[in-house]
Scaffold this motif. Structure first.
Motif, mmCIF file in Angstrom:
data_model
loop_
_atom_site.group_PDB
_atom_site.id
_atom_site.type_symbol
_atom_site.label_atom_id
_atom_site.label_comp_id
_atom_site.label_asym_id
_atom_site.label_seq_id
_atom_site.Cartn_x
_atom_site.Cartn_y
_atom_site.Cartn_z
ATOM 1 N N ILE A 1 29.039 20.842 31.528
ATOM 2 C CA ILE A 1 29.075 19.474 32.001
ATOM 3 C C ILE A 1 29.268 18.243 30.598
ATOM 4 N N THR A 2 30.314 17.567 30.282
ATOM 5 C CA THR A 2 30.389 17.157 29.458
ATOM 6 C C THR A 2 30.413 15.500 29.329
ATOM 7 N N ALA A 3 31.685 15.466 30.557
ATOM 8 C CA ALA A 3 31.872 14.513 31.331
ATOM 9 C C ALA A 3 32.651 14.402 32.135
ATOM 10 N N GLY A 4 32.381 13.704 33.395
ATOM 11 C CA GLY A 4 33.765 13.662 34.114
ATOM 12 C C GLY A 4 32.159 13.091 35.240
ATOM 13 N N ASP A 5 33.293 12.893 36.748
ATOM 14 C CA ASP A 5 32.513 12.534 37.866
ATOM 15 C C ASP A 5 31.324 13.470 38.139
ATOM 16 N N VAL A 6 30.465 12.779 38.692
ATOM 17 C CA VAL A 6 30.050 14.219 39.991
ATOM 18 C C VAL A 6 29.672 13.836 41.282
ATOM 19 N N VAL A 7 30.100 14.690 42.472
ATOM 20 C CA VAL A 7 29.463 13.967 43.738
ATOM 21 C C VAL A 7 28.673 14.439 44.264
ATOM 22 N N HIS A 8 27.556 14.673 44.591
ATOM 23 C CA HIS A 8 26.867 14.868 44.862
ATOM 24 C C HIS A 8 27.374 15.799 46.774
ATOM 25 N N LEU A 9 26.399 17.000 46.710
ATOM 26 C CA LEU A 9 27.390 17.713 48.481
ATOM 27 C C LEU A 9 26.011 17.576 48.461
ATOM 28 N N ARG A 10 25.824 17.692 50.482
ATOM 29 C CA ARG A 10 25.500 18.471 51.023
ATOM 30 C C ARG A 10 24.260 20.124 51.268
ATOM 31 N N PRO A 11 23.655 20.461 50.520
ATOM 32 C CA PRO A 11 23.313 22.034 50.813
ATOM 33 C C PRO A 11 23.822 22.531 50.998
ATOM 34 N N TRP A 12 24.654 23.250 50.432
ATOM 35 C CA TRP A 12 24.695 24.197 51.397
ATOM 36 C C TRP A 12 24.515 26.052 50.712
ATOM 37 N N THR A 13 24.884 26.798 51.552
ATOM 38 C CA THR A 13 24.678 28.271 51.255
ATOM 39 C C THR A 13 26.204 29.439 50.488
ATOM 40 N N PRO A 14 26.674 29.313 49.745
ATOM 41 C CA PRO A 14 27.634 30.451 49.672
ATOM 42 C C PRO A 14 27.682 31.098 50.364
#
Length: 314
Positions: A281-294
């Motif tokens: 990821i070189t550019a763009g917005d990043v949103v932190h998410l709550r922990p999750w398990t695939p």
């Protein structure tokens, strides 16, 4: 109904302290100007440094008491009350100790270097527990307190294309004046000081030291700085994005959801998706998410969808 907040006293920057010859000389700052009002300090320096390169050498500083058209990443615009922030831009013409220009691919680290310098100011001068959020935000207790924007100028007639690095730090904004609920300001966090002149001087001092080390290492982020850890390691150590599940909004309306694992040699964020594929990821917005398990399989029953944005990071 909430009680109306009183407008805090907002004195001007102390020009005598900022223009003190010993302070400027110690930090290699050739000139420092403060304007009462402008559209954007970044835009002003980009234009001026392009039109008359010789008049705007490396580490030229322009600060403003009020900006009417300040810009952030993705062309976002905002406006803060006069004298409520530290709004400052620097002209950078990165060369090493021998005058050899740094490789332009190293320029991607300059905004992270600036964020690291500002984080140290907030910690050591204001006494606030600051962290970094990739790619260019500074947080205090999960809320954005500052943003940074690096812009590359044209090469015209020079072997070193200028970079204009702008920093905006919320200092005395009240809760009602914050641009978004997930923002904060120095004064709202019960600091040791909220003196804008002191904060600006501390930032310029720390930035100049880190910048000089980076340039003398030929822009190598893995080189040790002042006998300590490298820029790469220092940034990773305080980057709250790492280790989190994130949603990266990319140019072209694309998005990637995955685990933010590390920074590469260019300061890009590496994100591993649920299939184990690593994305740069070189550019763009990043949103932190709550922990999750695939989900492990279709019978897992968890649905496999990440939770919503983590409060204070969106």
């Amino acid at each position: 109904m909430e009680a109306a907040q009183e407008t805090p006293d907002r004195p001007p920057l102390d020009l005598a302290a900022l223009r003190d010859e010993s302070f400027l000389a110690a930090n290699g700052i050739p000139q420092l100007a403060v304007v009462e009002s402008t559209g954007s300090t970044n835009a002003d320096l980009l234009r001026a440094a392009s039109e008359n390169p010789g008049a705007y050498p490396d580490l030229t500083v322009l600060a403003a008491e009020y900006q009417t058209a300040a810009r952030g990443r993705l062309d976002r615009r905002w406006e803060a009350p006069a004298r409520s922030s530290v709004s400052v831009s620097l002209v950078l013409r990165p060369v090493n100790a021998d005058g050899r220009p740094l490789p332009t691919q190293s320029y991607s680290w300059l905004s992270l270097l600036s964020a690291l310098a500002l984080r140290e100011v907030l910690l050591e001068t204001a006494g606030l527990p600051a962290e970094l959020k990739w790619p260019n935000d500074v947080l205090v207790r999960g809320r954005k307190i500052a943003g940074i924007l690096a812009q590359l100028g044209p090469l015209e007639g020079s072997t070193v294309p200028p970079v204009v690095l702008g920093t905006g730090l919320n200092v005395s904004l009240t809760t009602a004046e914050l641009p978004v609920p997930t923002a904060t300001s120095v004064s709202l966090e019960h600091p040791a000081t909220a003196d804008r002149t002191e904060l600006l001087k501390s930032y310029l001092t720390r930035f100049a030291t880190l910048y000089r080390n980076f340039c003398n290492a030929d822009g190598d982020p893995t080189a040790g700085m002042a006998g300590g850890h490298s820029l790469h390691k220092r940034v990773e150590a305080v980057l709250t994005t790492l280790g989190k599940q994130v949603r990266a909004h990319l140019p072209g309306d694309q998005e990637i959801i995955g685990h933010a694992s590390r920074l590469d040699e260019y300061g890009s964020l590496m994100v591993v998706d649920s299939g184990g594929h690593e994305h740069v990821i070189t550019a763009g917005d990043v949103v932190h998410l709550r922990p999750w398990t695939p989900p492990q399989d279709e019978s897992a029953g968890t649905g496999g969808q990440p939770a919503g944005p983590e409060s204070g990071y969106a």
